[in-house]
Enzyme design. Structure first.
Site, PDB file in Angstrom:
ATOM      1  N   HIS A  69       0.873  -1.179   0.000  1.00 56.25           N
ATOM      2  CA  HIS A  69       0.000   0.000   0.000  1.00 56.25           C
ATOM      3  C   HIS A  69       0.914   1.235   0.000  1.00 56.25           C
ATOM      4  CE1 HIS A  69      -2.755   2.983   1.797  1.00 56.25           C
ATOM      5  NE2 HIS A  69      -3.732   2.207   1.419  1.00 56.25           N
ATOM      6  N   ASP A 103       3.164  -4.303   8.320  1.00 60.33           N
ATOM      7  CA  ASP A 103       1.950  -3.512   8.131  1.00 60.33           C
ATOM      8  C   ASP A 103       0.767  -4.460   8.331  1.00 60.33           C
ATOM      9  OD1 ASP A 103      -0.314  -2.328   7.180  1.00 60.33           O
ATOM     10  OD2 ASP A 103       0.541  -1.628   5.286  1.00 60.33           O
ATOM     11  N   GLN A 113      -4.446  -4.879   7.106  1.00 66.58           N
ATOM     12  CA  GLN A 113      -5.430  -5.868   6.641  1.00 66.58           C
ATOM     13  C   GLN A 113      -5.345  -7.166   7.439  1.00 66.58           C
ATOM     14  OE1 GLN A 113      -7.788  -5.054   4.617  1.00 66.58           O
ATOM     15  NE2 GLN A 113      -6.934  -3.158   3.783  1.00 66.58           N
ATOM     16  N   LYS A 164     -10.431  -0.318  10.532  1.00 62.78           N
ATOM     17  CA  LYS A 164     -10.571  -1.521   9.701  1.00 62.78           C
ATOM     18  C   LYS A 164     -10.942  -2.746  10.534  1.00 62.78           C
ATOM     19  CE  LYS A 164      -7.194   0.056   6.260  1.00 62.78           C
ATOM     20  NZ  LYS A 164      -7.995   0.485   5.126  1.00 62.78           N
ATOM     21  N   CYS A 175      -4.629   2.301  -3.945  1.00 62.43           N
ATOM     22  CA  CYS A 175      -3.418   2.825  -3.287  1.00 62.43           C
ATOM     23  C   CYS A 175      -2.249   1.859  -3.435  1.00 62.43           C
ATOM     24  CB  CYS A 175      -3.660   3.124  -1.806  1.00 62.43           C
ATOM     25  SG  CYS A 175      -4.937   4.332  -1.530  1.00 62.43           S
TER      26      CYS A 175
HETATM   27  N1  PLP Z   1      -1.698  -0.619   4.694  1.00 55.16           N
HETATM   28  C1  PLP Z   1      -2.637  -1.356   4.095  1.00 55.16           C
HETATM   29  C2  PLP Z   1      -2.297  -2.765   3.674  1.00 55.16           C
HETATM   30  C3  PLP Z   1      -3.902  -0.829   3.876  1.00 55.16           C
HETATM   31  O1  PLP Z   1      -4.854  -1.576   3.293  1.00 55.16           O
HETATM   32  C4  PLP Z   1      -4.181   0.503   4.290  1.00 55.16           C
HETATM   33  C5  PLP Z   1      -5.483   1.117   4.008  1.00 55.16           C
HETATM   34  O2  PLP Z   1      -6.253   0.673   3.205  1.00 55.16           O
HETATM   35  C6  PLP Z   1      -3.164   1.222   4.921  1.00 55.16           C
HETATM   36  C7  PLP Z   1      -1.941   0.634   5.105  1.00 55.16           C
HETATM   37  C8  PLP Z   1      -3.409   2.617   5.404  1.00 55.16           C
HETATM   38  O3  PLP Z   1      -4.351   2.607   6.447  1.00 55.16           O
HETATM   39  P1  PLP Z   1      -4.979   3.963   6.987  1.00 55.16           P
HETATM   40  O4  PLP Z   1      -5.581   4.652   5.797  1.00 55.16           O
HETATM   41  O5  PLP Z   1      -6.004   3.508   7.975  1.00 55.16           O
HETATM   42  O6  PLP Z   1      -3.877   4.741   7.592  1.00 55.16           O
END
Ligand code: PLP
Length: 407
Positions: free
Chosen positions: A123, A201, A204, A227, A365
């Site tokens: 992401h 990270d 998900q 999430k 993203c």
């Molecule tokens: N990392 C992953 C794998 C994501 O799916 C997301 C958001 O969709 C993020 C990071 C960023 O999360 P946030 O927008 O809650 O900061």
């Protein structure tokens, strides 16, 4: 182990805990990788916090402020227990993005690390901050190539061996674009044996399977409250205490200090030195309630139910002529697709307009991931615990109706 039907019935009952579905009975919400809906328990917790306990934390000695501080610190303990860490290792942030920026800036500017390594399917929040820090500091930046949407351990090994040491390796536990779960457990060992730090990270992963920070061996874990049924604007960075202690703060200001002199300042102990300014107290309290909800629902059941939904969706969607599925060997909770005759945005809009089905469309993203697949946009259906097999039917018939309408 419960049957597919028993689990479906169990989660259909839990769905009534989510007021949005009685407010919008026709909604088929399949954009859970973007954000999840909130159970009444979380909504009530936020309301109760603001009506009964609202005060700033860690500042005042009057009773209300002490109660508010207690709730905030209890929330930290709940988060720590949920992910198998210690309360002193849990930093509250705005979300995964802020947690990862905190790491990129703090570790990147420390001068201790020579390079950064991470897969191309990340992401943007786990890619762009590191890329930017590499530009600022001269840290070497090594993206690891991907094959379709998967990672090969040989590629990781080759980059890890050849990169400049010490290094930082950051990757997701579950890709948001394709629902691919990389074998991160094997990579943790590889990274550690080559003088690297491992950042996971968990944006998900954490909503989808039980995770134990200590047992996993990862050095840092980032995830977002929204999430996993929690409020927006609250997230977490979990870090090994000795590493957090060595790091400089990311932001500076109130409540993160120990002593402020004319020229020099010393900082509060971890985790407080990373929480400058007034934190999102209500958000933390709401997140703790969300985690209690997930725990009570049963993580094993959640993981199995989402696995069942994913399998059912793959079987059904495979039967639609012209529909291309971008699942890797195994997708978990996330299915990306497109159709050979219709743009993903048009398909997503028709799904919503004709059938009330909410799916995401776009680059998710993860532009480098989509580039590796040779596309610029995809539709994505993503599931969470309140989805049922009837939602999968609605997705299936919704796509068919959209295609009929379009043709
Ligand atoms: N990392 C992953 C794998 C994501 O799916 C997301 C958001 O969709 C993020 C990071 C960023 O999360 P946030 O927008 O809650 O900061």
């Amino acid at each position: 182990m419960s049957s597919v039907r028993e689990l479906d019935e169990y989660f259909e009952k839990l769905k009534t805990d989510f007021p949005i579905f009685s407010e919008r009975p026709d909604l088929v919400y399949l954009d859970n990788a973007a954000t999840t809906q909130k159970p009444l328990a979380v909504i009530e917790k936020l309301k109760n916090f603001y009506t009964e306990t609202n005060a700033n934390v860690h500042r005042a000695v009057y009773r209300l402020a002490e109660e508010s501080t207690m709730l905030y610190e209890d929330a930290r303990k709940t988060v720590a227990d949920f992910v198998g860490g210690k309360a002193t290792e849990v930093v509250f942030t705005k979300g995964t993005t802020e947690s990862l920026n905190m790491l990129a800036y703090s570790l990147g500017l420390s001068g201790k690390y020579k390079s950064f390594v991470g897969p191309l399917f990340e992401h943007h929040s786990n890619f762009v901050p590191w890329q930017r820090i590499a530009h600022i500091t001269g840290l070497k930046f090594y993206p690891v190539k991907i094959h379709g949407g998967e990672l090969s351990l040989e590629d990781v090994e080759a980059v890890v061996k050849s990169c400049e040491k010490p290094f930082i390796f950051s990757m997701t536990g579950l890709t948001n674009s394709l629902g691919y779960r990389p074998p991160f457990e094997a990579i943790v060992e590889l990274v550690h044996s080559a003088d690297g730090l491992f950042v996971l990270d968990g944006a998900q992963l954490i909503p989808h399977e039980a995770f134990d920070f200590k047992a996993s061996g990862v050095d840092f874990l980032a995830f977002s409250g929204h999430k996993i049924l929690g409020p927006t604007g609250i997230g977490v960075l979990v870090g090994k205490k000795e590493l957090l202690e060595q790091m400089n703060p990311f932001q500076y200001g109130g409540e993160m200090i120990d002593r402020v002199g004319e020229q020099e300042t010393t900082f509060a102990p971890v985790p407080h030195k990373f929480e400058a300014g007034t934190p999102n107290v209500a958000g933390a309290v709401g997140l703790a309630e969300a985690l209690r909800y997930v725990k009570n629902a049963g993580f094993e059941k959640i993981t199995q139910h989402i696995e069942n939904l994913t399998k059912n969706a793959i079987e059904k969607l495979t039967d639609i002529p012209g529909l291309i599925l971008y699942c890797q060997k195994k997708c978990h909770g996330i299915i990306s697709f497109s159709h050979e005759n219709i743009h993903p945005h048009d398909l997503a809009e028709l799904l919503s307009r004709l059938s009330g089905v909410a799916v995401r469309s776009g680059h998710h993203c993860s532009q480098q991931q989509l580039k590796a697949l040779g596309v610029s946009s995809l539709c994505r259906a993503s599931f969470y615990l309140y989805n049922t097999h009837s939602d999968i039917d609605k997705l299936f018939y919704g796509i068919k109706d959209a295609l009929r309408w379009f043709s």
